[in-house]
Motif scaffolding. Structure first.
Motif, PDB file in Angstrom:
ATOM      1  N   SER A   9      40.149  34.883  31.887  1.00 20.12           N
ATOM      2  CA  SER A   9      38.834  35.499  32.386  1.00 20.12           C
ATOM      3  C   SER A   9      37.502  35.223  31.488  1.00 20.12           C
ATOM      4  CB  SER A   9      38.992  37.070  32.300  1.00 20.12           C
ATOM      5  OG  SER A   9      37.682  37.519  32.728  1.00 20.12           O
ATOM      6  N   ARG A  11      35.145  37.034  31.333  1.00 25.89           N
ATOM      7  CA  ARG A  11      34.604  38.052  30.767  1.00 25.89           C
ATOM      8  C   ARG A  11      35.427  38.623  29.648  1.00 25.89           C
ATOM      9  NH1 ARG A  11      33.718  43.244  34.461  1.00 25.89           N
ATOM     10  NH2 ARG A  11      36.182  43.243  35.053  1.00 25.89           N
ATOM     11  N   GLY A  14      37.844  42.179  29.197  1.00 21.29           N
ATOM     12  CA  GLY A  14      37.984  42.770  30.578  1.00 21.29           C
ATOM     13  C   GLY A  14      39.605  43.126  30.736  1.00 21.29           C
ATOM     14  N   ASN A  15      39.635  42.916  32.149  1.00 22.94           N
ATOM     15  CA  ASN A  15      41.081  43.819  32.922  1.00 22.94           C
ATOM     16  C   ASN A  15      42.361  42.717  32.592  1.00 22.94           C
ATOM     17  OD1 ASN A  15      40.024  46.128  33.802  1.00 22.94           O
ATOM     18  ND2 ASN A  15      39.355  44.966  35.465  1.00 22.94           N
ATOM     19  N   SER A  16      41.899  41.383  32.502  1.00 24.97           N
ATOM     20  CA  SER A  16      43.275  40.615  32.394  1.00 24.97           C
ATOM     21  C   SER A  16      43.315  40.533  30.835  1.00 24.97           C
ATOM     22  CB  SER A  16      42.976  39.220  32.848  1.00 24.97           C
ATOM     23  OG  SER A  16      41.674  38.605  32.769  1.00 24.97           O
ATOM     24  N   PRO A  86      42.180  37.093  35.877  1.00 29.35           N
ATOM     25  CA  PRO A  86      41.645  37.649  37.092  1.00 29.35           C
ATOM     26  C   PRO A  86      41.935  36.828  38.258  1.00 29.35           C
ATOM     27  CG  PRO A  86      39.906  36.436  35.880  1.00 29.35           C
ATOM     28  CD  PRO A  86      41.366  36.105  35.168  1.00 29.35           C
ATOM     29  N   LEU A  87      42.330  37.845  39.569  1.00 23.60           N
ATOM     30  CA  LEU A  87      42.175  37.088  40.761  1.00 23.60           C
ATOM     31  C   LEU A  87      40.856  36.570  41.121  1.00 23.60           C
ATOM     32  CD1 LEU A  87      44.271  36.430  43.237  1.00 23.60           C
ATOM     33  CD2 LEU A  87      43.546  38.450  44.381  1.00 23.60           C
ATOM     34  N   TYR A  88      40.578  35.268  41.395  1.00 24.65           N
ATOM     35  CA  TYR A  88      39.427  34.656  41.663  1.00 24.65           C
ATOM     36  C   TYR A  88      39.470  33.912  43.059  1.00 24.65           C
ATOM     37  CZ  TYR A  88      36.607  35.271  37.442  1.00 24.65           C
ATOM     38  OH  TYR A  88      36.029  35.843  36.276  1.00 24.65           O
ATOM     39  N   TRP A  89      39.021  34.515  44.228  1.00 25.30           N
ATOM     40  CA  TRP A  89      39.125  33.764  45.274  1.00 25.30           C
ATOM     41  C   TRP A  89      40.406  33.670  45.746  1.00 25.30           C
ATOM     42  CZ3 TRP A  89      35.427  33.607  49.043  1.00 25.30           C
ATOM     43  CH2 TRP A  89      34.050  34.057  48.510  1.00 25.30           C
ATOM     44  N   TYR A  90      41.261  34.656  45.458  1.00 21.41           N
ATOM     45  CA  TYR A  90      42.707  34.517  45.990  1.00 21.41           C
ATOM     46  C   TYR A  90      43.469  33.513  45.140  1.00 21.41           C
ATOM     47  CZ  TYR A  90      40.631  37.617  49.081  1.00 21.41           C
ATOM     48  OH  TYR A  90      39.917  38.664  49.669  1.00 21.41           O
ATOM     49  N   SER A 131      45.018  40.634  37.189  1.00 22.39           N
ATOM     50  CA  SER A 131      44.069  41.520  37.296  1.00 22.39           C
ATOM     51  C   SER A 131      43.217  41.130  38.908  1.00 22.39           C
ATOM     52  CB  SER A 131      43.056  42.159  36.307  1.00 22.39           C
ATOM     53  OG  SER A 131      42.345  40.924  36.041  1.00 22.39           O
ATOM     54  N   GLU A 133      40.590  43.098  42.138  1.00 20.75           N
ATOM     55  CA  GLU A 133      40.144  44.308  42.768  1.00 20.75           C
ATOM     56  C   GLU A 133      40.739  44.828  43.823  1.00 20.75           C
ATOM     57  OE1 GLU A 133      36.290  43.418  44.102  1.00 20.75           O
ATOM     58  OE2 GLU A 133      35.782  45.497  45.014  1.00 20.75           O
ATOM     59  N   GLU A 134      41.554  43.827  44.571  1.00 21.87           N
ATOM     60  CA  GLU A 134      42.183  44.632  45.939  1.00 21.87           C
ATOM     61  C   GLU A 134      43.661  44.787  45.423  1.00 21.87           C
ATOM     62  OE1 GLU A 134      41.844  41.763  49.350  1.00 21.87           O
ATOM     63  OE2 GLU A 134      40.529  40.486  47.962  1.00 21.87           O
ATOM     64  N   GLY A 166      41.807  46.545  39.414  1.00 23.40           N
ATOM     65  CA  GLY A 166      40.636  47.413  38.732  1.00 23.40           C
ATOM     66  C   GLY A 166      39.497  46.226  38.888  1.00 23.40           C
ATOM     67  N   ASN A 167      38.199  46.568  38.557  1.00 29.10           N
ATOM     68  CA  ASN A 167      37.109  45.846  38.926  1.00 29.10           C
ATOM     69  C   ASN A 167      36.365  45.780  37.631  1.00 29.10           C
ATOM     70  OD1 ASN A 167      35.997  43.865  40.463  1.00 29.10           O
ATOM     71  ND2 ASN A 167      34.792  45.174  41.945  1.00 29.10           N
TER      72      ASN A 167
HETATM   73  C1  LIG Z   1      34.469  35.089  41.031  1.00 24.19           C
HETATM   74  C2  LIG Z   1      35.008  36.234  41.275  1.00 24.19           C
HETATM   75  C3  LIG Z   1      36.067  36.107  42.557  1.00 24.19           C
HETATM   76  C4  LIG Z   1      36.762  37.252  42.564  1.00 24.19           C
HETATM   77  N1  LIG Z   1      37.784  37.150  43.525  1.00 24.19           N
HETATM   78  C5  LIG Z   1      38.560  38.097  43.966  1.00 24.19           C
HETATM   79  C6  LIG Z   1      39.645  38.261  44.983  1.00 24.19           C
HETATM   80  O1  LIG Z   1      39.497  37.263  45.434  1.00 24.19           O
HETATM   81  N2  LIG Z   1      40.212  39.229  45.119  1.00 24.19           N
HETATM   82  C7  LIG Z   1      40.370  40.470  44.451  1.00 24.19           C
HETATM   83  O2  LIG Z   1      40.870  41.362  44.679  1.00 24.19           O
HETATM   84  N3  LIG Z   1      39.541  40.406  43.545  1.00 24.19           N
HETATM   85  C8  LIG Z   1      38.616  39.453  43.212  1.00 24.19           C
HETATM   86  N4  LIG Z   1      37.592  39.498  41.981  1.00 24.19           N
HETATM   87  C9  LIG Z   1      37.633  40.774  41.291  1.00 24.19           C
HETATM   88  C10 LIG Z   1      38.511  40.327  39.906  1.00 24.19           C
HETATM   89  O3  LIG Z   1      39.434  39.811  40.102  1.00 24.19           O
HETATM   90  C11 LIG Z   1      38.467  41.697  39.151  1.00 24.19           C
HETATM   91  O4  LIG Z   1      37.329  42.390  38.823  1.00 24.19           O
HETATM   92  C12 LIG Z   1      39.390  41.655  37.696  1.00 24.19           C
HETATM   93  O5  LIG Z   1      39.572  42.770  37.459  1.00 24.19           O
HETATM   94  C13 LIG Z   1      38.431  40.936  36.690  1.00 24.19           C
HETATM   95  O6  LIG Z   1      39.192  40.921  35.609  1.00 24.19           O
HETATM   96  P1  LIG Z   1      38.518  40.609  34.367  1.00 24.19           P
HETATM   97  O7  LIG Z   1      37.946  41.789  33.626  1.00 24.19           O
HETATM   98  O8  LIG Z   1      39.885  40.205  33.401  1.00 24.19           O
HETATM   99  O9  LIG Z   1      37.619  39.465  34.405  1.00 24.19           O
HETATM  100  C14 LIG Z   1      36.594  38.447  41.815  1.00 24.19           C
HETATM  101  C15 LIG Z   1      35.796  38.495  40.763  1.00 24.19           C
HETATM  102  C16 LIG Z   1      34.865  37.302  40.469  1.00 24.19           C
HETATM  103  C17 LIG Z   1      33.857  37.573  39.629  1.00 24.19           C
END
Ligand SMILES: Cc1cc2nc3c(=O)[nH]c(=O)nc-3n(C[C@H](O)[C@H](O)[C@H](O)COP(=O)(O)O)c2cc1C
Length: 222
Positions: A9, A11, A14-16, A86-90, A131, A133-134, A166-167
Motif C-alpha cells: 500500500s 498509505r 494502513g490496513n494491509s 489493499p484491494l485496488y479495483w478488484y 485489505s 472495503e468490500e 476496513g477503509n
Molecule cells: C485506488 C483505490 C482502489 C480501491 N478499490 C477497491 C476495490 O475495488 N474494492 C474494495 O473493496 N476496496 C477498494 N478500495 C479500498 C481499499 O482497499 C481499502 O480502503 C483498504 O483497506 C486500504 O488498505 P490500506 O490501508 O493498506 O491502504 C480502493 C481504494 C483505493 C485508494
C-alpha cells in the motif's frame, strides 16, 4: 525460517500494513525471523519498461532503485514470502503488480543471475494478505486466482489467504472476523500448514482432524 513480507500500500500504517505486521509477529512467535518491506519505498524507480532496450549491457535491469537488493539480498534468501496488499479495483496494488512485472527481467535468460533467481524463488511458501472495503467474497477472487497462478508458475506452495475489511486507516482491527488474529496465526503456522489439495487417490480417514480411532498419521506422508 526466514520470512519476508512485501507490503504494497502507498498509505503508511494502513490496513494491509497492519495485516503484514500481524503476520510477521506471528512468524516471530513461532521462532522465525520476519521482516516487512515497503514496496513503495523500495521500488520507487517506476514500472517495468521494455526490457530489451532498458536492460544494461551486462543484462542487469537499469531501473535504479531498491528492487535488485530486495530481490537478491532479501527475497531470494527467505524461505517464505507474504504479499500484503489493499484491494485496488478488484486487483492488487500497482507496486505489487510491478514487483511481479519486473521479476520478468530477473528470470529471463538475458539476466546474468536468472538461474539463481528461478531456483531461489522456487519452493518458497507464499501467503496473501488483503485489505478491502468490500466484504463481498467475489471482490477478491480475481486477485486470489492471479496469485494462485503466479505461485503455481513459480513452484511455490500457496499456503493461505487472510482478508481484512476496513477503509479508514487501521480499521481492520475492528473487523469482527478478527483478520489480525488470522494473519498472526497464518504467520505462526506458516511452516507446517498442510497445503496440498486432495486428489482422487488421497487416503481419506473419516475424521479430518483426527480422533482416537482415526489413522491421522496417513496425512503426514501426503
Ligand atoms: C485506488 C483505490 C482502489 C480501491 N478499490 C477497491 C476495490 O475495488 N474494492 C474494495 O473493496 N476496496 C477498494 N478500495 C479500498 C481499499 O482497499 C481499502 O480502503 C483498504 O483497506 C486500504 O488498505 P490500506 O490501508 O493498506 O491502504 C480502493 C481504494 C483505493 C485508494
Amino acid at each position: 525460517m526466514d520470512v519476508v513480507v512485501l507490503a504494497a500500500s502507498p498509505r503508511p500504517d494502513g490496513n494491509s500494513q497492519a495485516l503484514a505486521d500481524a503476520f510477521a509477529d506471528g512468524a516471530r512467535s513461532a521462532g522465525h525471523a520476519a521482516r516487512v518491506f515497503d514496496l513503495n519505498e523500495r521500488t520507487s524507480g517506476g514500472f517495468l519498461r521494455d526490457c530489451r532496450s532498458c536492460r544494461g549491457p551486462d543484462g542487469e535491469c537499469s531501473i535504479a532503485d531498491g528492487y535488485r537488493e530486495l530481490m537478491l539480498e532479501h527475497v531470494l534468501r527467505a524461505d517464505a514470502i507474504a504479499y500484503a496488499t489493499p484491494l485496488y479495483w478488484y486487483g492488487m496494488a500497482a507496486s505489487l503488480k510491478n514487483w511481479f512485472d519486473r521479476m520478468t527481467c530477473y528470470i529471463s535468460a538475458s539476466h546474468p543471475r536468472s538461474a539463481e533467481v528461478i531456483e531461489g524463488l522456487s519452493g518458497k511458501r507464499a501467503a496473501l494478505l488483503i485489505s478491502s472495503e468490500e466484504r463481498y467474497p467475489g471482490a477478491t477472487l480475481g486477485m486470489i486466482a492471479q496469485v494462485q497462478e503466479m505461485t503455481r508458475y513459480l513452484r511455490q506452495p500457496f499456503v493461505g489467504v487472510v482478508q481484512g475489511v476496513g477503509n479508514r486507516r487501521g480499521e481492520v482491527a475492528h473487523d469482527p472476523t478478527d483478520p489480525l488474529v488470522a494473519a498472526r496465526r497464518l504467520g505462526a503456522d506458516l511452516e507446517t500448514l498442510h497445503f496440498t489439495d486432495y486428489r482422487v487417490e488421497t487416503p481419506r480417514p473419516g475424521a479430518v482432524w483426527g480422533d482416537a480411532d482415526a489413522p491421522i498419521g496417513q496425512y503426514r506422508d501426503l
